[in-house]
Design a protein around this motif. Structure first.
Motif, PDB file in Angstrom:
ATOM      1  N   GLY A  49      10.281 -31.250 -10.007  1.00 50.76           N
ATOM      2  CA  GLY A  49       9.072 -31.591  -9.590  1.00 50.76           C
ATOM      3  C   GLY A  49       7.965 -31.039 -10.645  1.00 50.76           C
ATOM      4  O   GLY A  49       7.694 -29.814 -10.517  1.00 50.76           O
ATOM      5  N   GLN A  50       7.518 -31.795 -11.413  1.00 51.86           N
ATOM      6  CA  GLN A  50       6.408 -31.250 -12.272  1.00 51.86           C
ATOM      7  C   GLN A  50       5.412 -32.232 -12.672  1.00 51.86           C
ATOM      8  O   GLN A  50       5.372 -33.404 -12.488  1.00 51.86           O
ATOM      9  CB  GLN A  50       6.986 -30.940 -13.819  1.00 51.86           C
ATOM     10  CG  GLN A  50       8.211 -30.099 -13.697  1.00 51.86           C
ATOM     11  CD  GLN A  50       8.855 -29.847 -15.155  1.00 51.86           C
ATOM     12  OE1 GLN A  50       9.078 -30.823 -15.768  1.00 51.86           O
ATOM     13  NE2 GLN A  50       9.233 -28.684 -15.353  1.00 51.86           N
ATOM     14  N   ALA A  51       4.253 -32.061 -13.168  1.00 56.66           N
ATOM     15  CA  ALA A  51       3.221 -32.656 -13.563  1.00 56.66           C
ATOM     16  C   ALA A  51       3.049 -32.369 -15.323  1.00 56.66           C
ATOM     17  O   ALA A  51       2.985 -31.238 -15.587  1.00 56.66           O
ATOM     18  CB  ALA A  51       1.775 -32.555 -13.151  1.00 56.66           C
ATOM     19  N   VAL A  52       3.001 -33.615 -15.992  1.00 55.15           N
ATOM     20  CA  VAL A  52       2.994 -33.421 -17.546  1.00 55.15           C
ATOM     21  C   VAL A  52       1.768 -33.924 -18.244  1.00 55.15           C
ATOM     22  O   VAL A  52       1.242 -35.154 -17.721  1.00 55.15           O
ATOM     23  CB  VAL A  52       4.439 -34.263 -18.103  1.00 55.15           C
ATOM     24  CG1 VAL A  52       4.614 -33.816 -19.621  1.00 55.15           C
ATOM     25  CG2 VAL A  52       5.589 -33.532 -17.393  1.00 55.15           C
ATOM     26  N   LEU A  53       1.234 -33.373 -19.086  1.00 55.42           N
ATOM     27  CA  LEU A  53       0.098 -33.511 -19.718  1.00 55.42           C
ATOM     28  C   LEU A  53       0.339 -34.145 -21.230  1.00 55.42           C
ATOM     29  O   LEU A  53       0.697 -33.362 -21.804  1.00 55.42           O
ATOM     30  CB  LEU A  53      -0.865 -32.321 -19.693  1.00 55.42           C
ATOM     31  CG  LEU A  53      -2.208 -32.514 -20.374  1.00 55.42           C
ATOM     32  CD1 LEU A  53      -3.124 -33.365 -19.428  1.00 55.42           C
ATOM     33  CD2 LEU A  53      -2.940 -31.134 -20.778  1.00 55.42           C
ATOM     34  N   PHE A  54      -0.180 -35.240 -21.583  1.00 60.65           N
ATOM     35  CA  PHE A  54      -0.436 -35.956 -23.001  1.00 60.65           C
ATOM     36  C   PHE A  54      -1.601 -36.036 -23.285  1.00 60.65           C
ATOM     37  O   PHE A  54      -2.482 -36.671 -22.564  1.00 60.65           O
ATOM     38  CB  PHE A  54       0.626 -37.230 -22.653  1.00 60.65           C
ATOM     39  CG  PHE A  54       2.035 -36.944 -22.619  1.00 60.65           C
ATOM     40  CD1 PHE A  54       2.865 -37.097 -23.694  1.00 60.65           C
ATOM     41  CD2 PHE A  54       2.683 -36.955 -21.350  1.00 60.65           C
ATOM     42  CE1 PHE A  54       4.313 -37.160 -23.787  1.00 60.65           C
ATOM     43  CE2 PHE A  54       4.057 -36.713 -21.346  1.00 60.65           C
ATOM     44  CZ  PHE A  54       4.757 -36.962 -22.429  1.00 60.65           C
ATOM     45  N   LYS A  55      -1.753 -35.680 -24.529  1.00 57.36           N
ATOM     46  CA  LYS A  55      -3.053 -36.008 -25.228  1.00 57.36           C
ATOM     47  C   LYS A  55      -2.763 -37.317 -25.806  1.00 57.36           C
ATOM     48  O   LYS A  55      -1.671 -37.822 -26.371  1.00 57.36           O
ATOM     49  CB  LYS A  55      -3.391 -35.072 -26.259  1.00 57.36           C
ATOM     50  CG  LYS A  55      -4.621 -35.329 -27.190  1.00 57.36           C
ATOM     51  CD  LYS A  55      -5.800 -35.112 -26.357  1.00 57.36           C
ATOM     52  CE  LYS A  55      -7.211 -35.523 -27.293  1.00 57.36           C
ATOM     53  NZ  LYS A  55      -8.682 -35.557 -26.576  1.00 57.36           N
ATOM     54  N   ILE A  56      -3.792 -38.381 -25.518  1.00 56.55           N
ATOM     55  CA  ILE A  56      -3.962 -39.715 -26.006  1.00 56.55           C
ATOM     56  C   ILE A  56      -4.529 -39.735 -27.367  1.00 56.55           C
ATOM     57  O   ILE A  56      -5.967 -39.382 -27.429  1.00 56.55           O
ATOM     58  CB  ILE A  56      -4.446 -40.813 -24.990  1.00 56.55           C
ATOM     59  CG1 ILE A  56      -3.761 -40.726 -23.769  1.00 56.55           C
ATOM     60  CG2 ILE A  56      -4.478 -42.142 -25.536  1.00 56.55           C
ATOM     61  CD1 ILE A  56      -4.782 -41.513 -22.568  1.00 56.55           C
ATOM     62  N   ASP A  57      -3.688 -40.115 -28.456  1.00 55.16           N
ATOM     63  CA  ASP A  57      -4.384 -40.145 -29.761  1.00 55.16           C
ATOM     64  C   ASP A  57      -4.252 -41.522 -30.550  1.00 55.16           C
ATOM     65  O   ASP A  57      -3.693 -42.367 -29.853  1.00 55.16           O
ATOM     66  CB  ASP A  57      -3.827 -39.018 -30.718  1.00 55.16           C
ATOM     67  CG  ASP A  57      -2.619 -38.715 -30.803  1.00 55.16           C
ATOM     68  OD1 ASP A  57      -2.036 -39.934 -30.767  1.00 55.16           O
ATOM     69  OD2 ASP A  57      -1.886 -37.752 -31.101  1.00 55.16           O
ATOM     70  N   GLU A  58      -4.651 -41.529 -31.552  1.00 56.28           N
ATOM     71  CA  GLU A  58      -4.331 -42.853 -32.567  1.00 56.28           C
ATOM     72  C   GLU A  58      -2.981 -43.235 -32.591  1.00 56.28           C
ATOM     73  O   GLU A  58      -2.520 -44.411 -32.842  1.00 56.28           O
ATOM     74  CB  GLU A  58      -5.025 -42.779 -33.718  1.00 56.28           C
ATOM     75  CG  GLU A  58      -6.567 -42.706 -33.498  1.00 56.28           C
ATOM     76  CD  GLU A  58      -7.170 -42.667 -34.951  1.00 56.28           C
ATOM     77  OE1 GLU A  58      -6.488 -42.869 -35.855  1.00 56.28           O
ATOM     78  OE2 GLU A  58      -8.462 -42.808 -35.163  1.00 56.28           O
TER      79      GLU A  58
END
Length: 334
Positions: free
Chosen positions: A61-70
């Motif tokens: 069980g995890q929450a994962v963070l992604f940066k949205i880029d070009e």
């Protein structure tokens, strides 16, 4: 017009399980334009502040963070949920909440590229259905229109729980019909009304709401066609672009119930449209165009429907292959 969607799925960590899909309404086409790895079972997605937040529906069980880029997506952080199987995620600004099927809610805060768990609440109890309601099974987190509260659907205990959203302090609990299994909630954008799709009996319940987290049950309407006796589980709810119709997807039967939204938010008896695949887990209605995109988990495809003037979504023979899709959200939208 072109719209970009994010699609979540069940996938191994090394597999590219997050999809970027273009919807071309002028030509009525779907195209997969990107695929991204780095999360095991990225089953539900949320976007806020230029970041994509992903619920990793695993035993850990995890929450994962992604940066949205070009270039697409760049993974930045992982936070432990403290519970198994986060199956729904909601984000606004720098705050994030996961509904954990193991029976809890977790809140996180994003600080730049870091993601930190800041609050956690565990549910207790069980329900009528011994096979599906042996324990709490929290399925979704939905923000109240007042900006102060969230409503949490607990399928396992037949409960709608209202929390103060920042510290997860319980404000109110509303019991649903025994054995109903509340799954997903949707607030009317203009009326003080909340709709809840109940997974286990495939019904839609209607609640009056007030700004302090108050909720009162008004009615429950069956979503299945008359006479249907097969396996069924209610899945998702969405409005038509003009808010005149409410759609409910039902797995097993694999079709849509279409309700007219009346007067003060009452629902008509439903009309029905058969689907275009197997197990419609999630779907998304474009906000300003008469199209609906459905994720069919067990036939591994995304399908495009056009919404007629009478509100009925009609499959227009357009699909793309996606492995076990279970979430559809619009890029650039909370």
């Amino acid at each position: 017009m072109n719209y970009t969607l994010w699609i979540g799925s069940y996938a191994k960590k090394e597999e590219r399980g997050i999809y970027k899909v273009n919807v071309d309404t002028e030509n009525e086409k779907l195209n997969v334009t990107g695929r991204y790895a780095g999360v095991e079972n990225p089953s539900y997605l949320a976007e806020a502040g230029g970041y994509l937040f992903v619920a990793s529906e695993t035993m850990k069980g995890q929450a994962v963070l992604f940066k949205i880029d070009e270039e697409g997506l760049d993974r930045r952080a992982i936070a432990e949920a403290g519970e198994m199987a986060p199956c729904h995620i909601y984000a606004e600004d720098t705050s994030v909440w996961t509904a954990n099927y193991g029976g809890s809610v977790t809140k996180y805060e994003r600080d730049g590229d870091r993601l930190t768990k800041t609050a956690f609440v565990k549910h207790e109890g069980s329900g009528l259905n011994a096979d599906r309601q042996d324990a709490p099974h929290v399925h979704s987190v939905t923000p109240f229109p007042d900006g102060l509260h969230i409503v949490v659907c607990d399928l396992g205990t037949d409960t709608l729980a209202v929390y103060e959203k920042n510290e997860l302090k319980l404000v109110k609990e509303v019991k649903t019909a025994p054995g109903s299994g509340p799954r997903m909630a949707l607030f009317h954008p203009d009326l003080p009304v909340l709709y809840v799709i109940n997974e286990l009996n495939s019904t839609v319940s209607i609640y009056k709401v007030e700004m302090d987290g108050y909720m009162m049950h008004l009615d429950t309407v069956a979503a299945l066609p008359d006479g249907y006796k097969g396996v069924h589980t209610g899945a998702d709810l969405q409005f038509s672009p003009d808010r005149r119709f409410l759609y409910a997807s039902i797995r097993g039967w694999n079709g849509f119930a279409i309700f007219d939204v009346q007067g003060e938010g009452e629902l008509s008896q439903p009309r029905h449209v058969e689907g275009a695949g197997k197990t419609p887990r999630s779907f998304y209605v474009l906000p300003d165009a008469p199209y609906l995109v459905t994720a069919y988990q067990d036939s591994n495809e995304l399908a495009l429907f056009k919404i007629e003037k009478n509100g009925l979504p009609i499959f227009i023979e357009e699909k793309v292959t996606i492995q076990e899709p279970v979430c559809v959200i619009k890029k650039g939208e909370k």
